[in-house]
Structure formats: structure tokens, C-alpha cells
Scaffold this motif. Sequence first.
Motif, PDB file in Angstrom:
ATOM      1  N   PHE A  91       0.855  -1.175   0.000  1.00  0.00           N
ATOM      2  CA  PHE A  91       0.000   0.000   0.000  1.00  0.00           C
ATOM      3  C   PHE A  91       0.890   1.223   0.000  1.00  0.00           C
ATOM      4  O   PHE A  91       2.044   1.184   0.417  1.00  0.00           O
ATOM      5  CB  PHE A  91      -0.997   0.019   1.167  1.00  0.00           C
ATOM      6  CG  PHE A  91      -0.381   0.255   2.529  1.00  0.00           C
ATOM      7  CD1 PHE A  91      -0.011   1.524   2.940  1.00  0.00           C
ATOM      8  CD2 PHE A  91      -0.214  -0.795   3.408  1.00  0.00           C
ATOM      9  CE1 PHE A  91       0.531   1.752   4.193  1.00  0.00           C
ATOM     10  CE2 PHE A  91       0.334  -0.590   4.663  1.00  0.00           C
ATOM     11  CZ  PHE A  91       0.709   0.682   5.056  1.00  0.00           C
ATOM     12  N   GLN A  92       0.337   2.315  -0.497  1.00  0.00           N
ATOM     13  CA  GLN A  92       1.053   3.585  -0.503  1.00  0.00           C
ATOM     14  C   GLN A  92       0.039   4.689  -0.274  1.00  0.00           C
ATOM     15  O   GLN A  92      -1.027   4.705  -0.886  1.00  0.00           O
ATOM     16  CB  GLN A  92       1.776   3.791  -1.828  1.00  0.00           C
ATOM     17  CG  GLN A  92       2.544   5.094  -1.884  1.00  0.00           C
ATOM     18  CD  GLN A  92       3.427   5.182  -3.112  1.00  0.00           C
ATOM     19  OE1 GLN A  92       4.157   4.252  -3.411  1.00  0.00           O
ATOM     20  NE2 GLN A  92       3.355   6.292  -3.811  1.00  0.00           N
ATOM     21  N   SER A  93       0.381   5.599   0.600  1.00  0.00           N
ATOM     22  CA  SER A  93      -0.500   6.731   0.877  1.00  0.00           C
ATOM     23  C   SER A  93      -0.396   7.751  -0.254  1.00  0.00           C
ATOM     24  O   SER A  93       0.590   7.764  -0.992  1.00  0.00           O
ATOM     25  CB  SER A  93      -0.101   7.402   2.194  1.00  0.00           C
ATOM     26  OG  SER A  93       1.109   8.129   2.028  1.00  0.00           O
ATOM     27  N   PRO A  94      -1.378   8.615  -0.356  1.00  0.00           N
ATOM     28  CA  PRO A  94      -1.183   9.792  -1.214  1.00  0.00           C
ATOM     29  C   PRO A  94      -0.185  10.714  -0.515  1.00  0.00           C
ATOM     30  O   PRO A  94       0.246  10.432   0.608  1.00  0.00           O
ATOM     31  CB  PRO A  94      -2.575  10.422  -1.277  1.00  0.00           C
ATOM     32  CG  PRO A  94      -3.254   9.967  -0.039  1.00  0.00           C
ATOM     33  CD  PRO A  94      -2.685   8.607   0.282  1.00  0.00           C
ATOM     34  N   THR A  95       0.173  11.787  -1.138  1.00  0.00           N
ATOM     35  CA  THR A  95       1.057  12.763  -0.500  1.00  0.00           C
ATOM     36  C   THR A  95       0.349  13.347   0.710  1.00  0.00           C
ATOM     37  O   THR A  95      -0.767  13.845   0.602  1.00  0.00           O
ATOM     38  CB  THR A  95       1.429  13.885  -1.482  1.00  0.00           C
ATOM     39  OG1 THR A  95       2.078  13.296  -2.606  1.00  0.00           O
ATOM     40  CG2 THR A  95       2.354  14.890  -0.834  1.00  0.00           C
ATOM     41  N   LEU A  96       1.001  13.251   1.872  1.00  0.00           N
ATOM     42  CA  LEU A  96       0.422  13.754   3.118  1.00  0.00           C
ATOM     43  C   LEU A  96       1.127  15.042   3.505  1.00  0.00           C
ATOM     44  O   LEU A  96       2.285  15.024   3.894  1.00  0.00           O
ATOM     45  CB  LEU A  96       0.587  12.724   4.238  1.00  0.00           C
ATOM     46  CG  LEU A  96      -0.014  11.344   3.995  1.00  0.00           C
ATOM     47  CD1 LEU A  96       0.319  10.408   5.148  1.00  0.00           C
ATOM     48  CD2 LEU A  96      -1.505  11.437   3.778  1.00  0.00           C
ATOM     49  N   ARG A  97       0.421  16.141   3.392  1.00  0.00           N
ATOM     50  CA  ARG A  97       0.959  17.416   3.846  1.00  0.00           C
ATOM     51  C   ARG A  97       0.634  17.570   5.338  1.00  0.00           C
ATOM     52  O   ARG A  97      -0.022  16.716   5.915  1.00  0.00           O
ATOM     53  CB  ARG A  97       0.372  18.552   3.031  1.00  0.00           C
ATOM     54  CG  ARG A  97       0.916  18.559   1.608  1.00  0.00           C
ATOM     55  CD  ARG A  97       0.292  19.661   0.776  1.00  0.00           C
ATOM     56  NE  ARG A  97       0.879  19.757  -0.524  1.00  0.00           N
ATOM     57  CZ  ARG A  97       0.751  18.885  -1.501  1.00  0.00           C
ATOM     58  NH1 ARG A  97       0.064  17.781  -1.302  1.00  0.00           N
ATOM     59  NH2 ARG A  97       1.316  19.066  -2.675  1.00  0.00           N
ATOM     60  N   LYS A  98       1.062  18.638   5.927  1.00  0.00           N
ATOM     61  CA  LYS A  98       0.815  18.874   7.355  1.00  0.00           C
ATOM     62  C   LYS A  98      -0.672  18.702   7.661  1.00  0.00           C
ATOM     63  O   LYS A  98      -1.522  19.217   6.953  1.00  0.00           O
ATOM     64  CB  LYS A  98       1.270  20.275   7.760  1.00  0.00           C
ATOM     65  CG  LYS A  98       1.075  20.535   9.248  1.00  0.00           C
ATOM     66  CD  LYS A  98       1.795  21.770   9.692  1.00  0.00           C
ATOM     67  CE  LYS A  98       1.567  22.082  11.145  1.00  0.00           C
ATOM     68  NZ  LYS A  98       1.880  21.015  12.064  1.00  0.00           N
ATOM     69  N   ASP A  99      -0.951  17.943   8.692  1.00  0.00           N
ATOM     70  CA  ASP A  99      -2.291  17.656   9.203  1.00  0.00           C
ATOM     71  C   ASP A  99      -3.095  16.665   8.357  1.00  0.00           C
ATOM     72  O   ASP A  99      -4.208  16.325   8.729  1.00  0.00           O
ATOM     73  CB  ASP A  99      -3.114  18.936   9.406  1.00  0.00           C
ATOM     74  CG  ASP A  99      -2.510  19.859  10.438  1.00  0.00           C
ATOM     75  OD1 ASP A  99      -1.900  19.354  11.399  1.00  0.00           O
ATOM     76  OD2 ASP A  99      -2.634  21.091  10.278  1.00  0.00           O
ATOM     77  N   ASP A 100      -2.556  16.180   7.237  1.00  0.00           N
ATOM     78  CA  ASP A 100      -3.260  15.165   6.456  1.00  0.00           C
ATOM     79  C   ASP A 100      -3.158  13.818   7.157  1.00  0.00           C
ATOM     80  O   ASP A 100      -2.212  13.564   7.921  1.00  0.00           O
ATOM     81  CB  ASP A 100      -2.666  15.036   5.054  1.00  0.00           C
ATOM     82  CG  ASP A 100      -3.043  16.174   4.133  1.00  0.00           C
ATOM     83  OD1 ASP A 100      -3.910  16.989   4.501  1.00  0.00           O
ATOM     84  OD2 ASP A 100      -2.459  16.253   3.032  1.00  0.00           O
ATOM     85  N   THR A 101      -4.130  12.945   6.882  1.00  0.00           N
ATOM     86  CA  THR A 101      -4.143  11.611   7.470  1.00  0.00           C
ATOM     87  C   THR A 101      -4.280  10.554   6.380  1.00  0.00           C
ATOM     88  O   THR A 101      -4.744  10.839   5.275  1.00  0.00           O
ATOM     89  CB  THR A 101      -5.298  11.430   8.475  1.00  0.00           C
ATOM     90  OG1 THR A 101      -6.540  11.528   7.773  1.00  0.00           O
ATOM     91  CG2 THR A 101      -5.233  12.456   9.580  1.00  0.00           C
ATOM     92  N   PHE A 102      -3.882   9.338   6.743  1.00  0.00           N
ATOM     93  CA  PHE A 102      -4.031   8.183   5.860  1.00  0.00           C
ATOM     94  C   PHE A 102      -4.366   6.985   6.733  1.00  0.00           C
ATOM     95  O   PHE A 102      -3.775   6.796   7.798  1.00  0.00           O
ATOM     96  CB  PHE A 102      -2.729   7.919   5.094  1.00  0.00           C
ATOM     97  CG  PHE A 102      -2.733   6.632   4.318  1.00  0.00           C
ATOM     98  CD1 PHE A 102      -3.521   6.492   3.187  1.00  0.00           C
ATOM     99  CD2 PHE A 102      -1.951   5.560   4.721  1.00  0.00           C
ATOM    100  CE1 PHE A 102      -3.530   5.299   2.470  1.00  0.00           C
ATOM    101  CE2 PHE A 102      -1.948   4.362   4.013  1.00  0.00           C
ATOM    102  CZ  PHE A 102      -2.734   4.231   2.879  1.00  0.00           C
ATOM    103  N   THR A 103      -5.346   6.191   6.310  1.00  0.00           N
ATOM    104  CA  THR A 103      -5.712   4.991   7.074  1.00  0.00           C
ATOM    105  C   THR A 103      -5.558   3.753   6.214  1.00  0.00           C
ATOM    106  O   THR A 103      -5.712   3.789   4.992  1.00  0.00           O
ATOM    107  CB  THR A 103      -7.165   5.058   7.595  1.00  0.00           C
ATOM    108  OG1 THR A 103      -8.053   5.215   6.489  1.00  0.00           O
ATOM    109  CG2 THR A 103      -7.353   6.193   8.574  1.00  0.00           C
ATOM    110  N   TYR A 104      -5.256   2.657   6.889  1.00  0.00           N
ATOM    111  CA  TYR A 104      -5.160   1.357   6.219  1.00  0.00           C
ATOM    112  C   TYR A 104      -5.630   0.295   7.204  1.00  0.00           C
ATOM    113  O   TYR A 104      -5.262   0.316   8.378  1.00  0.00           O
ATOM    114  CB  TYR A 104      -3.720   1.062   5.779  1.00  0.00           C
ATOM    115  CG  TYR A 104      -3.633  -0.201   4.954  1.00  0.00           C
ATOM    116  CD1 TYR A 104      -3.919  -0.169   3.598  1.00  0.00           C
ATOM    117  CD2 TYR A 104      -3.318  -1.414   5.544  1.00  0.00           C
ATOM    118  CE1 TYR A 104      -3.870  -1.329   2.840  1.00  0.00           C
ATOM    119  CE2 TYR A 104      -3.267  -2.579   4.794  1.00  0.00           C
ATOM    120  CZ  TYR A 104      -3.545  -2.528   3.438  1.00  0.00           C
ATOM    121  OH  TYR A 104      -3.517  -3.675   2.697  1.00  0.00           O
TER     122      TYR A 104
END
Length: 130
Positions: A91-104
Motif C-alpha cells: 500500500f502507498q498513501s497519497p502525499t500527506l501534507r501537514k495535518d493530512d491523514t491516511f488509514t489502512y
Amino acid sequence: MRIRSLAFFILLISLVSLPFSGCVDEKATNNVSSANVPEQETVDADTIIYIEEYAFHPDYATISSGDTVMWVNNDSVAFIIKSTLADGGSFQSPTLRKDDTFTYTFEKKGTYKYELVTHPWTDGGFIVVE
């Protein structure tokens, strides 16, 4: 002479790291702000991992099969998280800028290593799914 060598070394490191310091695709943003994420008890995640100072906190977590992990970028630098899964997938997250989140959500048991692909010199983290 020693100060000159140190200055050259710092300049060299700065130039080498410049391409990785925030070159990201403007359209590949998750746009979910952790400022809007309530306390962990009400978040749709079983474990939250923060990215701060180019490191994962915590960098190791043990979870159960079916649990969801949320990564929150608290740094001012953009990151992409990538992991290779036990079944050979990834899996790969999208680009996470400050305060962005990613769940898996981890469905299969095993040990998963993940890393910041945009900053490969940093330490990665591990998820153990029991």
C-alpha cells in the motif's frame, strides 16, 4: 581548513537533500486535517501513528487482524508512506501534507515494515498483526 571542510559537507548534504525536501504532486493530497480529528476513542481507527520530526511515533505497534491504523502528518514537510504486505502486495498513501491523514486496515497476520518513501534516509516503522 577544518571549518571550510565542514561548510562544504553541510552544503553538499543540503544540495543532495533538496530534491526530497517537498517536491510533491499538488493533486495527490488526502486533504483530511487532523485538526478535525476528534479524540482516538471516536476516530474510525484502532491505532494512530504520528509523523513528527521525520519519524513515526510510535514506530512499532501490535494490532489485531482487521484493525485500522491511521497515520497523521504533524510535520510541515510532505510525506508518502509505503509498505510491502505479507501477502506480497503493498500500500502507498497519497502525499500527506501537514495535518493530512491516511488509514489502512490490516487483514492478514504478519509483520509489516513501512517507511517514508519521500525521505528514504529516515527510520521506518513496524506493524505486527496478531
